[in-house]
Design a protein around this motif. Sequence first.
Motif, short mmCIF file in Angstrom:
data_model
loop_
_atom_site.label_atom_id
_atom_site.label_comp_id
_atom_site.label_asym_id
_atom_site.label_seq_id
_atom_site.Cartn_x
_atom_site.Cartn_y
_atom_site.Cartn_z
N PRO A 102 0.79 -1.24 0.00
CA PRO A 102 0.00 0.00 0.00
C PRO A 102 0.82 1.29 0.00
N ASP A 103 2.02 1.26 0.58
CA ASP A 103 2.81 2.49 0.66
C ASP A 103 3.81 2.64 -0.51
N MET A 104 3.68 1.79 -1.53
CA MET A 104 4.55 1.88 -2.70
C MET A 104 3.81 2.54 -3.85
N PHE A 105 4.56 3.11 -4.78
CA PHE A 105 3.97 3.70 -5.97
C PHE A 105 3.27 2.62 -6.80
N PRO A 106 2.24 3.01 -7.55
CA PRO A 106 1.57 2.05 -8.43
C PRO A 106 2.43 1.74 -9.66
N PHE A 107 2.01 0.72 -10.37
CA PHE A 107 2.72 0.23 -11.55
C PHE A 107 3.07 1.34 -12.54
N ASN A 108 2.09 2.17 -12.89
CA ASN A 108 2.38 3.18 -13.91
C ASN A 108 3.44 4.18 -13.45
N ARG A 109 3.45 4.48 -12.18
CA ARG A 109 4.47 5.42 -11.68
C ARG A 109 5.84 4.75 -11.61
N GLN A 110 5.85 3.44 -11.32
CA GLN A 110 7.12 2.70 -11.32
C GLN A 110 7.73 2.71 -12.72
N VAL A 111 6.89 2.44 -13.73
CA VAL A 111 7.41 2.43 -15.11
C VAL A 111 7.88 3.82 -15.51
N ARG A 112 7.08 4.82 -15.21
CA ARG A 112 7.47 6.19 -15.56
C ARG A 112 8.80 6.56 -14.89
N ALA A 113 9.01 6.07 -13.67
CA ALA A 113 10.26 6.38 -12.96
C ALA A 113 11.49 5.82 -13.67
N THR A 114 11.33 4.75 -14.45
CA THR A 114 12.48 4.24 -15.19
C THR A 114 12.95 5.26 -16.23
N ALA A 115 11.99 5.95 -16.85
CA ALA A 115 12.35 7.00 -17.80
C ALA A 115 12.94 8.20 -17.06
N MET A 116 12.36 8.52 -15.92
CA MET A 116 12.82 9.67 -15.15
C MET A 116 14.25 9.46 -14.65
N HIS A 117 14.58 8.22 -14.23
CA HIS A 117 15.92 7.97 -13.67
C HIS A 117 16.94 7.58 -14.72
N SER A 118 16.55 7.68 -15.99
CA SER A 118 17.52 7.53 -17.08
C SER A 118 17.55 8.86 -17.83
N GLN A 119 16.63 9.08 -18.73
CA GLN A 119 16.58 10.33 -19.49
C GLN A 119 16.54 11.55 -18.57
N GLY A 120 15.59 11.57 -17.65
CA GLY A 120 15.41 12.74 -16.78
C GLY A 120 16.64 13.04 -15.94
N ALA A 121 17.28 12.00 -15.44
CA ALA A 121 18.48 12.21 -14.63
C ALA A 121 19.62 12.80 -15.47
N ILE A 122 19.78 12.28 -16.67
CA ILE A 122 20.85 12.78 -17.54
C ILE A 122 20.56 14.23 -17.94
N GLU A 123 19.32 14.51 -18.31
CA GLU A 123 18.96 15.90 -18.62
C GLU A 123 19.25 16.81 -17.43
N GLY A 124 18.92 16.35 -16.23
CA GLY A 124 19.19 17.12 -15.02
C GLY A 124 20.68 17.36 -14.82
#
Length: 173
Positions: free
Chosen positions: A48-70
């Motif tokens: 219950p205290d974890m992110f849902p599936f769609n947010r987990q998948v989106r986080a993979t993009a955020m911690h690759s592309q988004g992190a590099i852009e940052g």
Amino acid sequence: MSFSLHAATVPSYLQILRGTANWLDKAESFGAESGRSESEMMDARLAPDMFPFNRQVRATAMHSQGAIEGCFKGQFSPDLSPPPDSFAGLKERLGEAIGYLEQLDPAEFETLIGKPMRFVFGSADVPWAADQFLLSFSMPNFYFHTTTAYAIMRAMGCEVGKMDYLAGMRTAK
């Protein structure tokens, strides 16, 4: 032979992002075959205290592309916008990340080594060297969220396996 920051990060990001995009097809088919709604699958969690599936998948993009852009911009902040609410939206987001990573110039990427940047989230403002941010924060988060998304689908009964996750390993030719 020296080992570059690009070689240490981008090929692995691409391998797992491509694999994730492929097993999302299996998950979508599983949902249709098992009568589970797309909404139910997007909202699925391991706890219950974890992110849902769609947010987990989106986080993979955020911690690759988004992190590099940052790193290039000098500051990374987590994406707090609503995540995609469909398999099509998740695949589109992963495709954006894959496209971004594929066009990176390896020589330009090396300029990130030692470059100062900050992680800013709420009241947290943490200084990093960009290479250390990628290797000790972003990559572990990338693998955590990808593995969690995979585990959610497995827990729902979707037949995805380790080879789906590892997809496209870079073996000797």
